[in-house]
Design a protein around this motif. Structure first.
Motif, PDB file in Angstrom:
ATOM      1  N   GLY A 182      35.030  45.148  31.594  1.00 44.77           N
ATOM      2  CA  GLY A 182      35.970  46.252  31.380  1.00 44.77           C
ATOM      3  C   GLY A 182      36.010  46.650  29.922  1.00 44.77           C
ATOM      4  O   GLY A 182      35.991  47.836  29.583  1.00 44.77           O
ATOM      5  N   GLY A 183      36.039  45.652  29.058  1.00 40.85           N
ATOM      6  CA  GLY A 183      36.087  45.916  27.621  1.00 40.85           C
ATOM      7  C   GLY A 183      34.847  46.653  27.152  1.00 40.85           C
ATOM      8  O   GLY A 183      34.931  47.593  26.362  1.00 40.85           O
ATOM      9  N   GLY A 396      37.460  51.476  31.868  1.00 39.65           N
ATOM     10  CA  GLY A 396      37.195  50.073  32.203  1.00 39.65           C
ATOM     11  C   GLY A 396      38.441  49.255  32.438  1.00 39.65           C
ATOM     12  O   GLY A 396      38.355  48.079  32.782  1.00 39.65           O
ATOM     13  N   GLN A 397      39.613  49.854  32.245  1.00 42.42           N
ATOM     14  CA  GLN A 397      40.808  49.023  32.291  1.00 42.42           C
ATOM     15  C   GLN A 397      41.061  48.406  33.668  1.00 42.42           C
ATOM     16  O   GLN A 397      41.664  47.348  33.759  1.00 42.42           O
ATOM     17  CB  GLN A 397      42.035  49.806  31.829  1.00 42.42           C
ATOM     18  CG  GLN A 397      42.367  50.983  32.696  1.00 42.42           C
ATOM     19  CD  GLN A 397      43.806  51.432  32.453  1.00 42.42           C
ATOM     20  OE1 GLN A 397      44.715  50.625  32.366  1.00 42.42           O
ATOM     21  NE2 GLN A 397      43.988  52.723  32.317  1.00 42.42           N
ATOM     22  N   VAL A 400      39.568  45.190  33.821  1.00 43.76           N
ATOM     23  CA  VAL A 400      40.339  44.236  33.034  1.00 43.76           C
ATOM     24  C   VAL A 400      41.507  43.696  33.842  1.00 43.76           C
ATOM     25  O   VAL A 400      41.728  42.488  33.925  1.00 43.76           O
ATOM     26  CB  VAL A 400      40.842  44.886  31.727  1.00 43.76           C
ATOM     27  CG1 VAL A 400      41.791  43.960  31.001  1.00 43.76           C
ATOM     28  CG2 VAL A 400      39.671  45.242  30.828  1.00 43.76           C
ATOM     29  N   TRP A 401      42.265  44.608  34.481  1.00 46.34           N
ATOM     30  CA  TRP A 401      43.444  44.123  35.234  1.00 46.34           C
ATOM     31  C   TRP A 401      43.024  43.291  36.425  1.00 46.34           C
ATOM     32  O   TRP A 401      43.666  42.284  36.743  1.00 46.34           O
ATOM     33  CB  TRP A 401      44.327  45.296  35.666  1.00 46.34           C
ATOM     34  CG  TRP A 401      44.782  46.146  34.520  1.00 46.34           C
ATOM     35  CD1 TRP A 401      44.704  47.497  34.424  1.00 46.34           C
ATOM     36  CD2 TRP A 401      45.354  45.694  33.271  1.00 46.34           C
ATOM     37  NE1 TRP A 401      45.180  47.917  33.206  1.00 46.34           N
ATOM     38  CE2 TRP A 401      45.579  46.839  32.481  1.00 46.34           C
ATOM     39  CE3 TRP A 401      45.662  44.451  32.744  1.00 46.34           C
ATOM     40  CZ2 TRP A 401      46.119  46.769  31.198  1.00 46.34           C
ATOM     41  CZ3 TRP A 401      46.196  44.381  31.469  1.00 46.34           C
ATOM     42  CH2 TRP A 401      46.431  45.515  30.717  1.00 46.34           C
ATOM     43  N   VAL A 404      42.266  39.968  35.141  1.00 45.01           N
ATOM     44  CA  VAL A 404      43.465  39.222  34.781  1.00 45.01           C
ATOM     45  C   VAL A 404      44.105  38.591  36.019  1.00 45.01           C
ATOM     46  O   VAL A 404      44.475  37.413  36.026  1.00 45.01           O
ATOM     47  CB  VAL A 404      44.475  40.150  34.054  1.00 45.01           C
ATOM     48  CG1 VAL A 404      45.847  39.525  34.021  1.00 45.01           C
ATOM     49  CG2 VAL A 404      44.001  40.430  32.642  1.00 45.01           C
ATOM     50  N   MET A 407      41.974  35.857  37.325  1.00 46.27           N
ATOM     51  CA  MET A 407      42.047  34.679  36.462  1.00 46.27           C
ATOM     52  C   MET A 407      43.335  33.892  36.705  1.00 46.27           C
ATOM     53  O   MET A 407      43.330  32.667  36.770  1.00 46.27           O
ATOM     54  CB  MET A 407      41.952  35.079  34.994  1.00 46.27           C
ATOM     55  CG  MET A 407      42.033  33.885  34.070  1.00 46.27           C
ATOM     56  SD  MET A 407      41.903  34.328  32.357  1.00 46.27           S
ATOM     57  CE  MET A 407      40.164  34.598  32.216  1.00 46.27           C
ATOM     58  N   SER A 408      44.439  34.615  36.865  1.00 45.12           N
ATOM     59  CA  SER A 408      45.702  33.931  37.120  1.00 45.12           C
ATOM     60  C   SER A 408      45.600  33.113  38.399  1.00 45.12           C
ATOM     61  O   SER A 408      45.994  31.937  38.442  1.00 45.12           O
ATOM     62  CB  SER A 408      46.844  34.930  37.259  1.00 45.12           C
ATOM     63  OG  SER A 408      46.796  35.846  36.203  1.00 45.12           O
TER      64      SER A 408
ATOM     65  N   LEU B 387      48.991  34.284  31.155  1.00 44.92           N
ATOM     66  CA  LEU B 387      49.863  35.332  31.680  1.00 44.92           C
ATOM     67  C   LEU B 387      50.588  36.046  30.544  1.00 44.92           C
ATOM     68  O   LEU B 387      50.811  37.249  30.603  1.00 44.92           O
ATOM     69  CB  LEU B 387      50.881  34.723  32.657  1.00 44.92           C
ATOM     70  CG  LEU B 387      50.288  34.283  33.988  1.00 44.92           C
ATOM     71  CD1 LEU B 387      51.322  33.553  34.810  1.00 44.92           C
ATOM     72  CD2 LEU B 387      49.763  35.485  34.754  1.00 44.92           C
ATOM     73  N   TYR B 403      45.048  48.346  25.628  1.00 47.01           N
ATOM     74  CA  TYR B 403      45.476  47.007  26.028  1.00 47.01           C
ATOM     75  C   TYR B 403      45.076  45.954  25.008  1.00 47.01           C
ATOM     76  O   TYR B 403      45.567  44.840  25.035  1.00 47.01           O
ATOM     77  CB  TYR B 403      44.963  46.632  27.413  1.00 47.01           C
ATOM     78  CG  TYR B 403      43.495  46.916  27.629  1.00 47.01           C
ATOM     79  CD1 TYR B 403      42.537  46.020  27.227  1.00 47.01           C
ATOM     80  CD2 TYR B 403      43.083  48.097  28.240  1.00 47.01           C
ATOM     81  CE1 TYR B 403      41.197  46.275  27.410  1.00 47.01           C
ATOM     82  CE2 TYR B 403      41.745  48.367  28.430  1.00 47.01           C
ATOM     83  CZ  TYR B 403      40.815  47.457  28.011  1.00 47.01           C
ATOM     84  OH  TYR B 403      39.494  47.706  28.192  1.00 47.01           O
TER      85      TYR B 403
END
Lengths: 482, 466
Positions: A182-183, A396-397, A400-401, A404, A407-408, B387, B403
């Motif tokens: 994404g970055g 690309g965000q 990214v989300w 995230v 990953m969580s 988080l 971001y």
């Protein structure tokens, strides 16, 4: 020849996938990033401040080495790429082993495996079926889904939970790569810019951060903007009413505030700043005739607007200086703040064609106030406000989300889900006595698992006791440790 | 010898400390009540905070008493006092929340309020769930420092500037506080591990000296010509720092204070120098001198603290950037204050170790157990850190349209994350256990501290609010 290439490839692959390389790259990233926070960075610092902080030679050196914009330098991007590669390589290297665990669970343990297992116990049982069914029940209540394994000559039991735990590390690594992806997409296709609008103004040009102009496929219009304050005068809220105009039609409107942008076609408009432009919107004046007594008139003027005062005389607002200072025979403004305003009016006569400069206040050397047939008094001034919009496009965000979230979840599994496996196999010892061999293993938190395993064994033992008491006479439980 | 004494002592002095602390707490509460009765407003925030301070102090005394004598009954009463303090603290948090209309995370004051609360909760959890009873000896004094700092900082409810009006901010800061508290706990546990792992007292001496040196070096980054020390100017009417431009604070110079800090820096460096000399020459006399130097240090550091308190509390000072004299206040320099108090506290902890090591070893869980608990604490901290960064990124995206902008705080948060990621990889794939893992945990916390204090204090950036 092909052999040596093959060998070299192998060597490179091994280096790339080793933990050591990964750790070295991580340390490098940490050191470089830390350096980037200690040295002032060009994109976020004023050029003046850079010059104040470093001597010209030092600045030139830092610039040549790319240290004044570390996070966008090609070598930093290369470093991040190397980290990604190392993660990919290390994951691929280790993946097959983990995948075997995951895809083909080891269900019927052989003798060697049984001997080497850390947690195991033998429980005397009256018969195979009794032992296995008790163990099955105990596994079931412990949440270890039991499964009967039928071989040609034997029955055994296998139970497990949280097999996904074996894959969790790969989920986390994949999510990290997703974030990087994404970055990268944003670094290549994304852009950021700024646009300033006054009320009623429309624009499709965005001043991009690198100084160039970015043309939007639509126009954005500001229908109003404002600021609300707390009782103590600190700003509480800034807002702008925005309209998106596409081919002459308004296709979207929204009132945006800080923290709540307008999004249209993946381009987002943020409330970033709000303030006076330093330009006058409307100036309210009282004009009093010097000849006809008491005859006065209220007029409102915008910049360069002309109004007639009588049949012959007109007045035009030629200049409005919000914060004036006179220097070297010129009038300048010091700031865009309404601190020390000066007004320049042109009073002209149609008949004679004569123009008279009227200044408020009367600035010596500029004013010809005495020659004017009217005297003026300022009543009120309404300044024009602008709203500053930060514009960004980050295709690309979403990667990214997604990364995230993934990953969580992955980290939750990595740390809190333990893959536990247990087996129960009926065996005979050297004297022909029948036992139920129970063994177990886990992939982390061995001490917690040990307690669980002990409890499992106890429950099976007591279950068998109950079973044999309810049944006929059976051999008294005898135990053999591992 | 020490062992015999330690075992006899509890019997002799058993309840005296409990009774004394009980009487002290009762006395202070009574006096406070008399004052409150006059004003008529019983349950307001500052009273609740004061009550929390009294209870936490009682708890700290009892925990320290336990740390020194090992009397089990102290722990019971200490937990009781912690519970009472936590109750009052919860009241203060709730009151603040209600008053401000947003969760208390907007200013340093509010964050300290939440941090102390989290610390008390974690202390009780560590004590009850993991049986690390002595942990209060470390965490309670920290809680006290937190509450005392809060008394100095602004307490009036401040409206939120527009950029901070977001649920995501609250999520972000809550997660940060939880993660940092977990990191702090893992640090304390790693230290205890090193004690149980027979790391020599001399090494702790060197570490103590090193820590104090780092603190004073940090403070001395504000050293000015002619021996002054720069502190932030404070506007007493608006109760806020004075800014000369966006994000640039006006600094005023307190004369001579810089020299004093220099002297203390030299003094805290002395034990390290003596330690190094001892390593070379093996002359036990040097070590004796180093230990005595620590004692002298505590006096000098206290002196520095007192001088700082006296000179920074009020008085007007000149500035290098502007004409005229400007006032300053303790509230304008929370980090210097925290550093000074922290330095004294660490030296005191060293003395505790020096004098009562055998008793401490007896009371702590085994090294293996501590190693495991440290790992588990980090296993809690790491997802929270992840988080926290994600919530911060999401908030930044909604506020600034990006971001990730490599601002120093962001970058250091990422570095923290990487360091703990390194710890986990070394532990899981390389099987690092014991001392190496403990060093890693300590390094991680040092980075956390830098991210929390150092970045705000030393580096410029967007996180001007915190």
């Amino acid at each position: 020849m092909a052999g040596t290439i093959h060998q070299a490839g192998r060597k490179i692959w091994q280096t790339l996938s080793s933990t050591k390389t990964g750790v070295i790259l991580l340390i490098l990233t940490v050191v470089v990033s830390a350096g980037g926070t200690l040295i002032l960075q060009r994109p976020v610092t004023d050029a003046d401040e850079m010059q104040r902080a470093y001597s010209p030679q030092a600045l030139r050196l830092l610039d040549t080495l790319g240290l004044t914009d570390v996070f966008h330098a090609w070598w930093f991007v290369m470093l991040l790429a190397a980290v990604s590669l190392s993660i990919v390589a290390a994951s691929i290297q280790r993946f097959p082993n983990a995948w075997r665990y995951f895809a083909r669970p080891y269900k019927s343990p052989d003798d060697n495996f049984r001997k080497a297992l850390l947690f195991q116990q033998q429980i005397a049982v009256p018969d195979e079926e009794a032992g296995l069914s008790v163990a099955e029940k105990v596994f079931q209540t412990a949440g270890l889904k039991p499964e009967r394994i039928v071989r040609q000559d034997s029955f055994s039991l296998f139970g497990e939970r949280n097999r996904i735990s074996e894959m969790a590390v790969y989920i986390v690594h994949a999510s990290l790569l997703l974030i990087f992806l994404g970055g990268i997409v944003d670094a290549i296709y994304g852009w950021r810019g700024f646009v300033t609008l006054t009320r009623g103004e429309e624009s499709s040009q965005v001043q991009a951060q690198n100084g160039s102009n970015h043309k939007l496929p639509f126009a954005i219009r500001c229908d109003g903007a404002g600021q609300e304050n707390y009782a103590d005068g600190t700003p509480k809220r800034w807002w702008s009413n925005l309209a998106v105009v596409e081919r002459g039609r308004v296709v979207n409107t929204k009132e945006i505030v800080v923290n709540d942008p307008l999004v249209y076609r993946g381009i987002r408009f943020y409330q970033a700043s709000y303030g006076r432009t330093g330009k006058v919107d409307k100036l309210l004046l009282t004009a009093t005739s010097k000849t006809a007594k008491g005859e006065s008139k209220e007029i409102a003027l915008g910049l360069n607007e002309t109004q007639s005062l009588d049949d012959d005389t007109t007045v035009r607002l030629a200049e409005f200086i919000p914060d004036y200072v006179v220097r070297d025979g010129q009038v300048y403004t010091r700031s865009e703040q309404l601190d020390n305003p000066a007004v320049h009016l042109m009073v002209s006569s149609k008949k004679s064609g004569k123009e008279v400069n009227v200044w408020m206040p009367a600035l010596p050397g500029f004013e010809e106030n005495a020659a004017s047939r009217y005297s003026f008094e300022g009543k009120d001034v309404q300044m024009a406000y602008f709203t500053g919009l930060e514009v960004s496009h980050e295709p690309g965000q979403w990667a990214v989300w997604a990364g995230v979230i993934l990953m969580s979840l992955g980290l939750g599994v990595v740390f809190y889900l333990v893959h536990m496996r247990v087996w129960a196999v009926p065996v005979h010892d050297a004297r022909g006595q029948l036992f139920l061999w129970v063994g177990g293993t886990c992939n982390k938190n061995k001490d917690v698992f040990e307690q669980r395993f002990r409890k499992l064994v106890q429950e099976i033992e007591s279950g068998i006791k109950v079973h044999s008491e309810s049944g006929a006479q059976a051999p008294v439980t005898s135990m053999a440790g591992r | 010898m020490a062992r015999v004494r330690a075992e006899r002592q509890p019997a002799a002095t058993g309840m005296t400390l409990v009774v004394m602390v009980g009487l002290g707490v009762a006395f202070l509460l009574f006096m406070a009540l008399l004052n409150v009765a006059k004003s008529g407003n019983l349950l307001n925030e500052s009273n609740l905070l004061y009550a929390a301070l009294i209870f936490y102090s009682g708890a700290a005394t009892l925990y320290l008493g336990f740390g020194v004598t090992g009397t089990p009954s102290y722990i019971r009463f200490a937990s009781l006092a912690t519970w009472a303090g936590l109750l009052a603290n919860t009241g203060a948090v709730a009151h603040r929340w209600y008053e401000a209309g947003h969760p208390p995370f907007a200013s340093i004051y509010e964050m300290l309020l939440s941090f102390v609360w989290t610390l008390a909760v974690l202390t009780l959890i560590a004590e009850k769930k993991y049986g690390v009873k002595v942990i209060g000896t470390v965490t309670m004094p920290v809680a006290i420092v937190g509450v005392v700092l809060m008394q100095l900082l602004r307490t009036d409810v401040h409206p939120l500037v527009p950029a901070l009006q977001s649920t995501w901010l609250h999520v972000h800061v809550t997660l940060a506080m939880l993660a940092y508290a977990a990191c702090a706990l893992s640090f304390a546990l790693a230290m205890m591990f090193l004690i149980q792992d027979r790391m020599t007292t001399e090494t702790f001496l060197a570490a103590t000296s090193l820590f104090s040196m780092a603190t004073y070096l940090g403070i001395l980054t504000r050293f000015e010509k002619w021996g002054g020390l720069s502190v932030v100017a404070w506007n007493p009417q608006e109760k806020s720092e004075v800014f000369i431009a966006k994000g640039v604070r006006l600094l005023v110079v307190i004369p001579e204070l810089g020299w004093l800090m220099m002297v203390v820096l030299a003094a805290v460096a002395a034990p390290l120098v003596l330690y190094l000399l001892w390593r070379k020459s093996n002359n036990e006399g040097l070590l004796d001198m180093a230990n005595r130097a620590v004692f002298v240090n505590i006096l000098l550091q206290s002196l520095a603290l007192v001088f700082f308190l006296l000179r920074a509390r009020d008085g007007r000072y000149g500035s290098l950037d502007a004409e005229g004299l400007f006032p300053t206040s303790l509230a304008a320099s929370p980090f210097i204050l925290a550093g000074l108090v922290g330095g004294i506290f660490v030296s005191l902890l060293y003395l505790l170790l020096l004098w009562r090591r055998t008793d401490l070893e007896r009371m702590l869980p085994s090294a293996d157990e501590l190693d495991r608990i440290t790992y588990r604490t980090i296993a809690i901290a790491f997802p929270l850190l992840t988080l926290m960064i994600a919530a911060g990124a999401y908030w930044a995206n909604r506020t600034w349209g990006s971001y990730w902008s490599w601002d120093p705080k962001e970058t250091w948060a990422a570095i923290t994350w990487l360091v703990y990621a390194g710890y986990l990889h070394m532990r899981i794939t390389r099987g690092w256990r014991g001392r190496r893992a403990a060093y890693f945990a300590i390094l991680g916390f040092a980075v956390v501290m830098f991210t929390f204090f150092g970045v705000t204090y030393l580096l410029p950036g967007l996180h001007a609010y915190a």
